[in-house]
Design a protein around this motif. Structure first.
Motif, mmCIF file in Angstrom:
data_model
loop_
_atom_site.group_PDB
_atom_site.id
_atom_site.type_symbol
_atom_site.label_atom_id
_atom_site.label_comp_id
_atom_site.label_asym_id
_atom_site.label_seq_id
_atom_site.Cartn_x
_atom_site.Cartn_y
_atom_site.Cartn_z
ATOM 1 N N ALA A 1 39.987 38.680 63.582
ATOM 2 C CA ALA A 1 38.636 38.171 63.302
ATOM 3 C C ALA A 1 38.569 36.656 63.517
ATOM 4 C CB ALA A 1 38.227 38.529 61.880
ATOM 5 N N GLU A 2 39.582 35.938 63.055
ATOM 6 C CA GLU A 2 39.608 34.477 63.246
ATOM 7 C C GLU A 2 39.731 34.140 64.728
ATOM 8 O OE1 GLU A 2 42.749 32.877 60.839
ATOM 9 O OE2 GLU A 2 41.701 33.319 58.975
ATOM 10 N N HIS A 3 40.547 34.912 65.443
ATOM 11 C CA HIS A 3 40.711 34.703 66.878
ATOM 12 C C HIS A 3 39.378 34.906 67.608
ATOM 13 C CE1 HIS A 3 42.542 34.871 70.868
ATOM 14 N NE2 HIS A 3 41.905 36.015 71.069
ATOM 15 N N ARG A 4 38.684 35.989 67.280
ATOM 16 C CA ARG A 4 37.390 36.271 67.925
ATOM 17 C C ARG A 4 36.374 35.180 67.589
ATOM 18 N NH1 ARG A 4 36.144 40.353 70.657
ATOM 19 N NH2 ARG A 4 33.983 40.508 69.974
ATOM 20 N N ALA A 5 36.358 34.740 66.352
ATOM 21 C CA ALA A 5 35.422 33.677 65.951
ATOM 22 C C ALA A 5 35.722 32.387 66.707
ATOM 23 C CB ALA A 5 35.494 33.457 64.444
ATOM 24 N N ALA A 6 36.991 32.083 66.883
ATOM 25 C CA ALA A 6 37.387 30.865 67.595
ATOM 26 C C ALA A 6 37.003 30.957 69.074
ATOM 27 C CB ALA A 6 38.879 30.615 67.447
ATOM 28 N N GLN A 7 37.211 32.131 69.678
ATOM 29 C CA GLN A 7 36.853 32.287 71.093
ATOM 30 C C GLN A 7 35.343 32.217 71.282
ATOM 31 O OE1 GLN A 7 38.916 35.582 73.055
ATOM 32 N NE2 GLN A 7 40.303 33.991 73.761
ATOM 33 N N ARG A 8 34.603 32.826 70.384
ATOM 34 C CA ARG A 8 33.130 32.775 70.462
ATOM 35 C C ARG A 8 32.657 31.333 70.317
ATOM 36 N NH1 ARG A 8 28.718 33.371 66.873
ATOM 37 N NH2 ARG A 8 27.043 34.662 67.689
ATOM 38 N N ALA A 9 33.236 30.608 69.363
ATOM 39 C CA ALA A 9 32.881 29.200 69.170
ATOM 40 C C ALA A 9 33.241 28.374 70.408
ATOM 41 C CB ALA A 9 33.578 28.641 67.933
ATOM 42 N N ASP B 1 30.717 30.537 84.442
ATOM 43 C CA ASP B 1 30.929 29.079 84.345
ATOM 44 C C ASP B 1 31.358 28.688 82.940
ATOM 45 O OD1 ASP B 1 30.040 28.738 86.989
ATOM 46 O OD2 ASP B 1 27.969 28.333 86.355
ATOM 47 N N VAL B 2 30.686 29.261 81.967
ATOM 48 C CA VAL B 2 30.982 28.941 80.563
ATOM 49 C C VAL B 2 32.388 29.389 80.208
ATOM 50 C CG1 VAL B 2 30.339 29.465 78.172
ATOM 51 C CG2 VAL B 2 28.555 28.935 79.857
ATOM 52 N N ALA B 3 32.748 30.609 80.608
ATOM 53 C CA ALA B 3 34.095 31.124 80.324
ATOM 54 C C ALA B 3 35.154 30.236 80.972
ATOM 55 C CB ALA B 3 34.222 32.560 80.809
ATOM 56 N N ARG B 4 34.934 29.862 82.225
ATOM 57 C CA ARG B 4 35.880 28.994 82.935
ATOM 58 C C ARG B 4 36.035 27.665 82.199
ATOM 59 N NH1 ARG B 4 33.144 28.538 87.047
ATOM 60 N NH2 ARG B 4 33.393 30.263 88.000
ATOM 61 N N SER C 1 35.575 38.040 81.797
ATOM 62 C CA SER C 1 35.348 39.250 80.997
ATOM 63 C C SER C 1 35.292 38.939 79.505
ATOM 64 C CB SER C 1 36.429 40.285 81.284
ATOM 65 O OG SER C 1 37.712 39.750 80.970
ATOM 66 N N SER C 2 35.974 37.868 79.085
ATOM 67 C CA SER C 2 35.930 37.480 77.674
ATOM 68 C C SER C 2 34.517 37.117 77.249
ATOM 69 C CB SER C 2 36.851 36.293 77.401
ATOM 70 O OG SER C 2 38.187 36.654 77.552
ATOM 71 N N ALA C 3 33.809 36.406 78.122
ATOM 72 C CA ALA C 3 32.437 36.005 77.794
ATOM 73 C C ALA C 3 31.570 37.238 77.551
ATOM 74 C CB ALA C 3 31.855 35.143 78.899
ATOM 75 N N TYR C 4 31.760 38.270 78.389
ATOM 76 C CA TYR C 4 30.951 39.475 78.246
ATOM 77 C C TYR C 4 31.348 40.312 77.032
ATOM 78 C CZ TYR C 4 28.585 38.537 82.592
ATOM 79 O OH TYR C 4 27.809 37.963 83.562
ATOM 80 N N SER C 5 32.514 40.068 76.471
ATOM 81 C CA SER C 5 32.869 40.795 75.248
ATOM 82 C C SER C 5 32.215 40.159 74.009
ATOM 83 C CB SER C 5 34.386 40.881 75.086
ATOM 84 O OG SER C 5 34.940 39.616 74.829
ATOM 85 N N TYR C 6 31.673 38.954 74.170
ATOM 86 C CA TYR C 6 30.995 38.281 73.059
ATOM 87 C C TYR C 6 29.480 38.236 73.238
ATOM 88 C CZ TYR C 6 35.638 36.836 71.725
ATOM 89 O OH TYR C 6 36.962 36.842 71.344
#
Length: 194
Positions: free
Chosen positions: A10-18, A40-43, A50-55
């Motif tokens: 959960a902390e990892h996901r919150a950090a990646q989203r932030a 662009d944002v993910a880069r 794909s990480s961006a689309y998971s959030y």
């Protein structure tokens, strides 16, 4: 499964989203006229596309979240600046100056850029909540200062902020804008400071 960079998933996901939201904010700050894609944002965040689309389901979805994240930050900054002032008059000036600082920093242009790609209903709701939360402490300072009609006086003060904001966005430097605000408002706020 990729290695997580926090003590819990959960902390990892919150950090990646932030990180994605911060990257979107940074890209828009660099060029408010260029709306970045999710890739662009993910880069920029150092993550896979794909990480961006998971959030976020879409770029619009990400910017809706960014609007909802940015406006409370704006409000908190203004409220903190006002809280540091010791008189009602100085709180009124702090309100004006804090808003002008945010405009000069580019936050207003950022909000406008987000508006071009985000959901207009989310923007309208967030904008209304921002203005309501910002004007409440201003109206309180005006009432304590002795304004006969704090609600209408708050509109007058806000019109000064809007006018100076447009001037800043047209190239006026922050010290000059702040000086104009002080020149106009100091005679009004001085009695409370005396």
């Amino acid at each position: 499964m990729p290695k997580i960079q926090a003590s819990t998933v959960a902390e990892h996901r919150a950090a990646q989203r932030a990180a994605l939201l911060d990257a979107a904010r940074a890209l828009l700050s660099q060029d408010p006229d260029q709306i970045p894609s999710l890739a662009d944002v993910a880069r920029h965040a150092g993550l896979a596309r794909s990480s961006a689309y998971s959030y976020f389901k879409s770029r619009t979805d990400m910017f809706d979240v960014l609007v909802a994240d940015t406006f409370p930050r704006w409000s908190a900054f203004v409220e903190n600046q006002m809280a540091e002032a010791h008189t009602p008059g100085s709180r009124i000036l702090a309100y004006v100056e804090a808003n002008l600082q945010l405009v000069a920093r580019g936050d207003h242009a950022l909000a406008r850029a987000m508006a071009t790609v985000g959901n207009s209903e989310v923007l309208a709701t967030s904008s209304r909540l921002l203005h309501d939360s910002l004007e409440a402490p201003l109206r309180a300072a005006l009432a304590e200062h002795g304004a006969s009609d704090p609600n209408r006086m708050a509109e007058v003060i806000q019109s000064i902020v809007y006018a100076l904001s447009r001037m800043i966005e047209s190239g006026l430097d922050l010290p000059t804008a702040t000086g104009l605000a002080r020149e106009l408002l100091t005679p009004y706020v001085r009695p409370a400071a005396a």
